[in-house]
Design an enzyme around this catalytic site. Structure first.
Site, PDB file in Angstrom:
ATOM      1  N   SER A   1      -4.862   2.734   9.633  1.00  0.00           N
ATOM      2  CA  SER A   1      -5.251   1.536  10.851  1.00  0.00           C
ATOM      3  C   SER A   1      -5.856   0.482   9.886  1.00  0.00           C
ATOM      4  O   SER A   1      -5.750   0.453   8.702  1.00  0.00           O
ATOM      5  CB  SER A   1      -5.901   2.178  11.693  1.00  0.00           C
ATOM      6  OG  SER A   1      -6.160   1.510  12.734  1.00  0.00           O
TER       7      SER A   1
ATOM      8  N   ARG B   1       4.320  13.273  17.202  1.00  0.00           N
ATOM      9  CA  ARG B   1       4.854  14.105  18.207  1.00  0.00           C
ATOM     10  C   ARG B   1       5.827  14.854  17.581  1.00  0.00           C
ATOM     11  O   ARG B   1       5.941  16.362  17.898  1.00  0.00           O
ATOM     12  CB  ARG B   1       5.198  13.576  19.280  1.00  0.00           C
ATOM     13  CG  ARG B   1       5.348  14.239  20.651  1.00  0.00           C
ATOM     14  CD  ARG B   1       6.101  13.339  21.826  1.00  0.00           C
ATOM     15  NE  ARG B   1       7.499  13.076  21.307  1.00  0.00           N
ATOM     16  CZ  ARG B   1       8.501  13.996  21.465  1.00  0.00           C
ATOM     17  NH1 ARG B   1       8.437  15.191  21.688  1.00  0.00           N
ATOM     18  NH2 ARG B   1       9.843  13.541  20.774  1.00  0.00           N
TER      19      ARG B   1
ATOM     20  N   TYR C   1      -1.712  -7.698  16.806  1.00  0.00           N
ATOM     21  CA  TYR C   1      -1.746  -6.753  15.472  1.00  0.00           C
ATOM     22  C   TYR C   1      -3.062  -5.651  15.887  1.00  0.00           C
ATOM     23  O   TYR C   1      -3.137  -4.555  15.801  1.00  0.00           O
ATOM     24  CB  TYR C   1      -2.141  -7.345  14.064  1.00  0.00           C
ATOM     25  CG  TYR C   1      -2.307  -6.734  13.267  1.00  0.00           C
ATOM     26  CD1 TYR C   1      -1.369  -5.910  12.403  1.00  0.00           C
ATOM     27  CD2 TYR C   1      -3.647  -6.557  12.376  1.00  0.00           C
ATOM     28  CE1 TYR C   1      -1.548  -5.106  11.446  1.00  0.00           C
ATOM     29  CE2 TYR C   1      -3.824  -5.850  11.466  1.00  0.00           C
ATOM     30  CZ  TYR C   1      -3.048  -5.070  10.921  1.00  0.00           C
ATOM     31  OH  TYR C   1      -3.071  -4.285   9.650  1.00  0.00           O
TER      32      TYR C   1
ATOM     33  N   LYS D   1      -3.510  -1.625  16.380  1.00  0.00           N
ATOM     34  CA  LYS D   1      -4.131  -0.778  15.297  1.00  0.00           C
ATOM     35  C   LYS D   1      -5.491  -0.079  16.278  1.00  0.00           C
ATOM     36  O   LYS D   1      -5.726   0.943  15.712  1.00  0.00           O
ATOM     37  CB  LYS D   1      -4.795  -1.930  14.137  1.00  0.00           C
ATOM     38  CG  LYS D   1      -3.679  -2.119  13.107  1.00  0.00           C
ATOM     39  CD  LYS D   1      -3.187  -0.992  12.475  1.00  0.00           C
ATOM     40  CE  LYS D   1      -1.990  -1.662  11.557  1.00  0.00           C
ATOM     41  NZ  LYS D   1      -1.505  -0.162  11.028  1.00  0.00           N
TER      42      LYS D   1
ATOM     43  N   ILE E   1       0.859  -1.116   0.074  1.00  0.00           N
ATOM     44  CA  ILE E   1       0.038  -0.005   0.052  1.00  0.00           C
ATOM     45  C   ILE E   1       0.656   1.331  -0.151  1.00  0.00           C
ATOM     46  O   ILE E   1       0.555   2.154  -0.646  1.00  0.00           O
ATOM     47  CB  ILE E   1      -0.985   0.007   1.226  1.00  0.00           C
ATOM     48  CG1 ILE E   1      -1.804  -1.052   1.239  1.00  0.00           C
ATOM     49  CG2 ILE E   1      -1.753   1.188   1.563  1.00  0.00           C
ATOM     50  CD1 ILE E   1      -2.794  -1.576   2.383  1.00  0.00           C
TER      51      ILE E   1
ATOM     52  N   ASP F   1      14.369   1.915  10.081  1.00  0.00           N
ATOM     53  CA  ASP F   1      13.743   0.931  10.903  1.00  0.00           C
ATOM     54  C   ASP F   1      12.889   1.334  11.942  1.00  0.00           C
ATOM     55  O   ASP F   1      13.535   2.153  12.960  1.00  0.00           O
ATOM     56  CB  ASP F   1      14.955  -0.143  11.364  1.00  0.00           C
ATOM     57  CG  ASP F   1      14.236  -1.340  12.036  1.00  0.00           C
ATOM     58  OD1 ASP F   1      13.072  -1.233  12.233  1.00  0.00           O
ATOM     59  OD2 ASP F   1      15.083  -2.384  12.316  1.00  0.00           O
TER      60      ASP F   1
ATOM     61  N   VAL G   1      -6.666  -5.980   1.772  1.00  0.00           N
ATOM     62  CA  VAL G   1      -5.919  -5.355   0.414  1.00  0.00           C
ATOM     63  C   VAL G   1      -5.068  -6.407   0.229  1.00  0.00           C
ATOM     64  O   VAL G   1      -4.068  -6.567   1.107  1.00  0.00           O
ATOM     65  CB  VAL G   1      -5.359  -4.070   0.972  1.00  0.00           C
ATOM     66  CG1 VAL G   1      -4.710  -3.572  -0.271  1.00  0.00           C
ATOM     67  CG2 VAL G   1      -6.574  -3.075   1.586  1.00  0.00           C
TER      68      VAL G   1
HETATM   69  N1  LIG Z   1      -3.015  -5.421   3.362  1.00  0.00           N
HETATM   70  C1  LIG Z   1      -4.114  -5.428   4.293  1.00  0.00           C
HETATM   71  O1  LIG Z   1      -4.783  -6.279   3.975  1.00  0.00           O
HETATM   72  C2  LIG Z   1      -4.190  -4.312   5.143  1.00  0.00           C
HETATM   73  C3  LIG Z   1      -5.542  -4.263   5.885  1.00  0.00           C
HETATM   74  C4  LIG Z   1      -5.616  -3.168   7.083  1.00  0.00           C
HETATM   75  C5  LIG Z   1      -4.584  -2.422   7.287  1.00  0.00           C
HETATM   76  N2  LIG Z   1      -3.344  -2.581   6.732  1.00  0.00           N
HETATM   77  C6  LIG Z   1      -2.252  -1.752   6.939  1.00  0.00           C
HETATM   78  O2  LIG Z   1      -1.687  -1.168   5.909  1.00  0.00           O
HETATM   79  C7  LIG Z   1      -0.263  -0.687   6.022  1.00  0.00           C
HETATM   80  C8  LIG Z   1       0.464  -1.289   4.790  1.00  0.00           C
HETATM   81  O3  LIG Z   1       0.521  -2.485   5.142  1.00  0.00           O
HETATM   82  P1  LIG Z   1       0.760  -3.565   3.665  1.00  0.00           P
HETATM   83  O4  LIG Z   1      -0.577  -4.490   3.431  1.00  0.00           O
HETATM   84  O5  LIG Z   1       1.182  -2.724   2.394  1.00  0.00           O
HETATM   85  O6  LIG Z   1       2.084  -4.244   4.039  1.00  0.00           O
HETATM   86  P2  LIG Z   1       3.224  -5.030   3.284  1.00  0.00           P
HETATM   87  O7  LIG Z   1       3.107  -5.130   1.906  1.00  0.00           O
HETATM   88  O8  LIG Z   1       3.975  -6.034   4.214  1.00  0.00           O
HETATM   89  O9  LIG Z   1       4.315  -3.498   3.569  1.00  0.00           O
HETATM   90  C9  LIG Z   1       4.740  -3.254   4.922  1.00  0.00           C
HETATM   91  C10 LIG Z   1       5.710  -1.870   4.445  1.00  0.00           C
HETATM   92  O10 LIG Z   1       5.963  -1.559   5.910  1.00  0.00           O
HETATM   93  C11 LIG Z   1       7.468  -1.714   5.973  1.00  0.00           C
HETATM   94  N3  LIG Z   1       7.832  -1.945   7.118  1.00  0.00           N
HETATM   95  C12 LIG Z   1       7.593  -2.959   7.968  1.00  0.00           C
HETATM   96  N4  LIG Z   1       8.452  -3.097   9.034  1.00  0.00           N
HETATM   97  C13 LIG Z   1       9.392  -1.817   9.036  1.00  0.00           C
HETATM   98  C14 LIG Z   1      10.083  -1.474   9.932  1.00  0.00           C
HETATM   99  N5  LIG Z   1      10.647  -1.952  11.144  1.00  0.00           N
HETATM  100  N6  LIG Z   1      10.778  -0.148   9.697  1.00  0.00           N
HETATM  101  C15 LIG Z   1      10.167   0.473   8.638  1.00  0.00           C
HETATM  102  N7  LIG Z   1       9.377   0.002   7.674  1.00  0.00           N
HETATM  103  C16 LIG Z   1       8.939  -1.083   8.066  1.00  0.00           C
HETATM  104  C17 LIG Z   1       7.913  -2.580   4.906  1.00  0.00           C
HETATM  105  O11 LIG Z   1       9.148  -2.029   4.279  1.00  0.00           O
HETATM  106  P3  LIG Z   1      10.467  -3.142   4.724  1.00  0.00           P
HETATM  107  O12 LIG Z   1      10.332  -4.246   4.975  1.00  0.00           O
HETATM  108  O13 LIG Z   1      11.430  -2.677   3.377  1.00  0.00           O
HETATM  109  O14 LIG Z   1      10.969  -2.168   5.954  1.00  0.00           O
HETATM  110  C18 LIG Z   1       6.868  -2.155   3.550  1.00  0.00           C
HETATM  111  O15 LIG Z   1       7.332  -1.264   2.875  1.00  0.00           O
HETATM  112  C19 LIG Z   1      -0.097  -1.314   7.493  1.00  0.00           C
HETATM  113  O16 LIG Z   1       0.300  -0.447   8.440  1.00  0.00           O
HETATM  114  C20 LIG Z   1      -1.257  -2.403   7.594  1.00  0.00           C
HETATM  115  O17 LIG Z   1      -1.417  -2.878   9.025  1.00  0.00           O
HETATM  116  C21 LIG Z   1      -3.208  -3.490   5.727  1.00  0.00           C
END
Ligand SMILES: NC(=O)c1ccc[n+]([C@@H]2O[C@H](COP(=O)([O-])OP(=O)(O)OC[C@H]3O[C@@H](n4cnc5c(N)ncnc54)[C@H](OP(=O)(O)O)[C@@H]3O)[C@@H](O)[C@H]2O)c1
Length: 265
Positions: A135, A117, A149, A153, A17, A57, A182
């Site tokens: 969220s 902040r 998780y 959230k 996302i 990180d 998603v």
């Molecule tokens: N996909 C869904 O169904 C869904 C539903 C509801 C909410 N969300 C929320 O949408 C957001 C994006 O999720 P996504 O589905 O796109 O997940 P994703 O494809 O796993 O991507 C997660 C992103 O967060 C970064 N990340 C993870 N740990 C990190 C750390 N320690 N420091 C810095 N960056 C970090 C990852 O980059 P690196 O690994 O390169 O650090 C990656 O760019 C999240 O907050 C998730 O909770 C997703």
């Protein structure tokens, strides 16, 4: 808010996302400043979107502590902060590794709150800004296997509602984004744990959730920032859950509407 030339800091921008958000904001004329751990992906996305890459990180509190100052020194003032980075932890709570609770809470709640902040006083000094917190439906309802998780959230969602009360009348606005499924790597990992997968399937069968493409999410967020909307809820069929949780928050806002929002100094 007009987006042309605005700098938008997007965490978790190396894939999923976050990557879609970077592309959508760039298409709208904004300049992305990208944060994640995967340096190569960040740098190639930065060059594709005319933005900048700031590897960090977010599970490391010492890296988070000065992050806004570091990025503003490297790229320039941040107008919009999108707290998108997130990790799931899918397991029965008591079976998860010892450090999981701390790690998920750091990335999903403490880092976004800390970045707010740091960013808000800078935005206020410059006359305005916008905060977007990504969220989840899992912050409202609970699924087996997603306890840690969901709790992180829920904290982020309630935090955002509190921030909105704090900022009432001030030129920094907030958008809370509550997402159902998603298709991304994160969702695929959550789907690997059978009790979680079964509960997702059931909620979809009952008609309360359906997959939303990441590009649709990104366009919804860009539109919300442009129009300064408080919420993005996708898919729309999950909205009844959000409204039930939002009702007492709104009620408090109405009850407290006569109370000055800032302490006198
Ligand atoms: N996909 C869904 O169904 C869904 C539903 C509801 C909410 N969300 C929320 O949408 C957001 C994006 O999720 P996504 O589905 O796109 O997940 P994703 O494809 O796993 O991507 C997660 C992103 O967060 C970064 N990340 C993870 N740990 C990190 C750390 N320690 N420091 C810095 N960056 C970090 C990852 O980059 P690196 O690994 O390169 O650090 C990656 O760019 C999240 O907050 C998730 O909770 C997703």
């Amino acid at each position: 808010m007009q987006l042309q030339g605005r700098r938008v800091l997007i965490t978790g921008a190396s894939r999923g996302i976050g990557e879609a958000l970077a592309r959508a904001f760039a298409d709208a004329g904004a300049v992305p400043a990208l944060v994640a751990r995967s340096e190569d992906s960040l740098r190639s996305l930065a060059s594709a979107t005319g933005g900048t890459a700031h590897p960090a990180d977010l599970a490391d509190a010492t890296q988070v502590a000065e992050l806004i100052e570091r990025i503003e020194n490297e790229a320039g003032p941040i107008d919009i902060l999108v707290n998108n980075a997130g990790i799931e932890s899918t397991a029965a709570f008591a079976d998860a590794p010892a450090d999981e609770l701390r790690r998920v809470t750091e990335v999903n709640y403490l880092a976004p709150a800390e970045l707010c902040r740091q960013a808000i006083p800078r935005m206020l000094r410059r006359g305005g800004g916008h905060i977007v917190n990504i969220s989840s439906l899992a912050g409202i309802v609970v699924f087996p296997g997603l306890v840690t998780y969901s709790a992180s959230k829920a904290a982020l969602s309630h935090f955002t509602a509190g921030l909105r009360a704090d900022l009432r009348g001030l030129p920094v606005k907030t958008t809370l984004v509550e997402l159902g499924p998603v298709p991304t790597e994160l969702l695929a990992r959550a789907d690997n744990y059978e009790p979680t997968a079964r509960s997702f399937q059931r909620i979809e069968r009952l008609g309360f959730a359906v997959d939303t493409p990441r590009e649709t999410v990104a366009l919804g967020v860009v539109d919300a920032v442009r129009r300064q909307r408080r919420h993005v809820r996708l898919p729309r069929r999950s909205m009844p859950f959000s409204l039930l949780v939002e009702a007492p928050r709104r009620l408090t806002e109405v009850l407290l509407s006569g109370v000055p929002h800032q302490a006198k100094s």
